[in-house]
Design an enzyme around this catalytic site. Structure first.
Site, PDB file in Angstrom:
ATOM      1  N   TYR A   6      -1.360  30.853  18.464  1.00  0.00           N
ATOM      2  CA  TYR A   6      -0.047  31.027  19.075  1.00  0.00           C
ATOM      3  C   TYR A   6       0.523  32.359  18.616  1.00  0.00           C
ATOM      4  O   TYR A   6       0.500  32.663  17.421  1.00  0.00           O
ATOM      5  CB  TYR A   6       0.871  29.874  18.637  1.00  0.00           C
ATOM      6  CG  TYR A   6       2.278  29.955  19.170  1.00  0.00           C
ATOM      7  CD1 TYR A   6       2.569  29.643  20.495  1.00  0.00           C
ATOM      8  CD2 TYR A   6       3.333  30.337  18.343  1.00  0.00           C
ATOM      9  CE1 TYR A   6       3.868  29.707  20.982  1.00  0.00           C
ATOM     10  CE2 TYR A   6       4.634  30.396  18.827  1.00  0.00           C
ATOM     11  CZ  TYR A   6       4.898  30.082  20.152  1.00  0.00           C
ATOM     12  OH  TYR A   6       6.178  30.138  20.631  1.00  0.00           O
ATOM     13  N   ASP A  20      -2.360  38.984  13.974  1.00  0.00           N
ATOM     14  CA  ASP A  20      -1.016  38.411  14.003  1.00  0.00           C
ATOM     15  C   ASP A  20      -0.761  37.782  12.631  1.00  0.00           C
ATOM     16  O   ASP A  20      -1.214  36.677  12.338  1.00  0.00           O
ATOM     17  CB  ASP A  20      -0.930  37.366  15.116  1.00  0.00           C
ATOM     18  CG  ASP A  20       0.441  36.703  15.179  1.00  0.00           C
ATOM     19  OD1 ASP A  20       1.249  36.905  14.239  1.00  0.00           O
ATOM     20  OD2 ASP A  20       0.703  35.980  16.150  1.00  0.00           O
ATOM     21  N   LYS A  71       8.857  36.392  10.035  1.00  0.00           N
ATOM     22  CA  LYS A  71       9.143  35.393   9.013  1.00  0.00           C
ATOM     23  C   LYS A  71       9.535  36.000   7.642  1.00  0.00           C
ATOM     24  O   LYS A  71      10.685  36.348   7.442  1.00  0.00           O
ATOM     25  CB  LYS A  71       7.964  34.432   8.884  1.00  0.00           C
ATOM     26  CG  LYS A  71       7.681  33.708  10.221  1.00  0.00           C
ATOM     27  CD  LYS A  71       6.785  32.536  10.072  1.00  0.00           C
ATOM     28  CE  LYS A  71       6.303  31.982  11.394  1.00  0.00           C
ATOM     29  NZ  LYS A  71       7.184  31.044  12.062  1.00  0.00           N
TER      30      LYS A  71
HETATM   31  N1  HOZ Z   1       6.484  28.356  16.476  1.00  0.00           N
HETATM   32  C1  HOZ Z   1       7.067  27.775  15.344  1.00  0.00           C
HETATM   33  C2  HOZ Z   1       6.095  26.928  14.613  1.00  0.00           C
HETATM   34  N2  HOZ Z   1       4.792  27.413  14.491  1.00  0.00           N
HETATM   35  C3  HOZ Z   1       8.281  26.969  15.711  1.00  0.00           C
HETATM   36  C4  HOZ Z   1       9.487  27.474  15.056  1.00  0.00           C
HETATM   37  C5  HOZ Z   1      10.769  26.669  15.291  1.00  0.00           C
HETATM   38  O1  HOZ Z   1      10.768  25.759  16.070  1.00  0.00           O
HETATM   39  O2  HOZ Z   1      11.754  26.990  14.674  1.00  0.00           O
END
Ligand code: HOZ
Length: 431
Positions: free
Chosen positions: A144, A239, A267
């Site tokens: 992702y 990534d 992050k």
């Molecule tokens: N894509 C995030 C987890 N891998 C989700 C972050 C969120 O929902 O705050």
């Protein structure tokens, strides 16, 4: 535990927010529950609006490596806020941040700040396309890279959790330009390179995956991809939004010993505030406007509050003695405890862990090395385990397809409590 206030808050939120949440995976829908509405957090603990306290292994999905409300980070945000929240003009903090990233991640010669991991990957791909003059990108099934159209093809994280890895709304043209390969399967990448010689702008991957749960890359796989990219003059993008400054000071690329052409961050570099960044080889980064022709911009890019929180976080990681060693020791203790529980109570499972990132897959497989292995997990069992853990004060990601994060604020006592709670959860499931 009593979740009444969170239940009422979710009902209210659904009246004005799609699905009641601003990011799908946090809705708990997949685990048949009600999301907790959070009131506050401190160190390793998070407290919901009902006053329930949990040991937190979500850590805002990765950024909170120091734990919540670290005093130095809070102070940096407060002091910076008092000087002005945003100027839309350069500040010294941005250069300090760029210099620190360059120092910690040697593959980065130049770095551009943006506002989220999604923006970072989206912009890195545009840059790779502009640099190579090619259209195609290879991504890996289950990885992702945020919610840009090009990456919502066979996507992990919330998209996978809710069974929409190929989301409606992505045009056929965009989808055609994204090719998918299998993680840890070099042959699947080689085939795409053979078929689309000189057409592939970039290969992008999470060098250690987190968004389909933690998967550790095999050496030959990573070396093979690096070689293919070099030979084809394709831009290799790591990534590292999740792994950057998480697995080591230099991220996954440092521990794997593989140098990408571009890296995306997010992050941790925002210390909990919205941020992203992408950087890499000078000749590629020089293509970015205003120096080069590839356009990318943003009103809040390099925002002073995010820079202050991120810089403080990175400096603490850099300057605290044995920071990553201590994280490793605590995380290893957790892994060992969880594995002993599985063995003692006769559960099938695989725990994949790299440093302070881990996933417990409920599976009969001996190893989880690929997306196909991930998909064999028993998600019903995970759901039960998740709910029982929550009821005993352990806050895990509400999906089998995510990573857990240990922070510097987790104590040995937290880990022991977690292992005990996990034992009790498994015992309850067994009975
Ligand atoms: N894509 C995030 C987890 N891998 C989700 C972050 C969120 O929902 O705050």
């Amino acid at each position: 535990m009593n979740y009444n206030k969170s239940i009422a808050a979710f009902t209210e939120a659904q009246k004005s927010i799609p699905g009641g949440v601003n990011s799908p995976v946090r809705s708990f829908r997949n685990v048949g529950g009600n999301p907790l509405f959070i009131a506050k957090a401190s160190g390793s603990k998070i407290t919901d609006i009902d006053g329930n306290e949990f040991i937190d292994y979500v850590g805002s999905w990765g950024p909170m490596i120091l734990g919540h409300t670290h005093p130095a980070v809070v102070e940096a945000i407060q002091k910076t806020a008092a000087l002005g929240a945003s100027f839309g003009a350069p500040t010294l903090l941005e250069t300090e941040m760029a210099e620190l990233i360059k120092e910690l991640v040697p593959s980065v010669a130049s770095v551009r700040m943006v506002n989220s991991g999604t923006e970072a990957t989206m912009s890195a791909l545009r840059l790779a396309r502009g640099y190579t003059g090619r259209d195609l990108v290879i991504k890996f099934e289950g990885c992702y890279h945020g919610h840009n159209d090009s990456f919502l093809i066979a996507a992990g994280s919330g998209a996978l959790t809710y069974g929409i890895p190929d989301t409606p709304g992505v045009t056929k043209g965009t989808a055609r330009d994204t090719l998918t390969a299998q993680f840890n399967d070099l042959a699947s990448v080689e085939q795409l390179f053979e078929k689309h010689k000189n057409e592939i702008a970039a290969v992008i991957l999470e060098p250690v995956t987190g968004n389909m749960g933690v998967i550790i890359p095999e050496k030959e796989f990573m070396e093979g991809i690096r070689k293919l990219c070099t030979e084809a003059k394709t831009v290799l993008i790591f990534d590292e939004v999740m792994t950057g400054f998480r697995l080591s000071k230099g991220g996954a690329q440092e521990i794997l010993g593989i140098t990408p052409d571009l890296t995306t961050f997010g992050k941790i570099i925002g210390g909990g505030l919205p941020v992203g960044a992408y950087g890499g080889k000078q000749e590629i980064m020089d293509q970015l406007a205003p120096k080069g022709p590839v356009y990318q911009a943003g009103t809040l890019s390099g925002n002073p509050l995010a820079m202050a929180a991120g810089l403080t976080t990175l400096r603490l990681l850099k300057n605290t003695e044995n920071f990553y060693q201590k994280l490793e020791e605590k995380s290893a203790l957790l892994e060992e405890g969880l594995r002993n529980n599985l063995n003692e109570l006769g559960f099938d499972g695989v725990i994949n862990r790299v440093g302070s990132m881990f996933t417990l897959f409920f599976t009969k497989e001996k190893n989880v090395k690929s997306f196909a292995d991930v998909m064999k997990s028993d998600t019903r069992l995970f759901t039960n385990y998740f709910k029982l853990s929550l009821d005993s004060g352990i806050y895990l990601a509400p999906s089998q397809y995510e990573a857990g994060f240990v922070s510097a604020a987790h104590s040995i006592e937290d880990i022991e409590k977690t292992v005990k709670a996990s034992y009790m959860a498994l015992k309850t499931i067994k009975n």
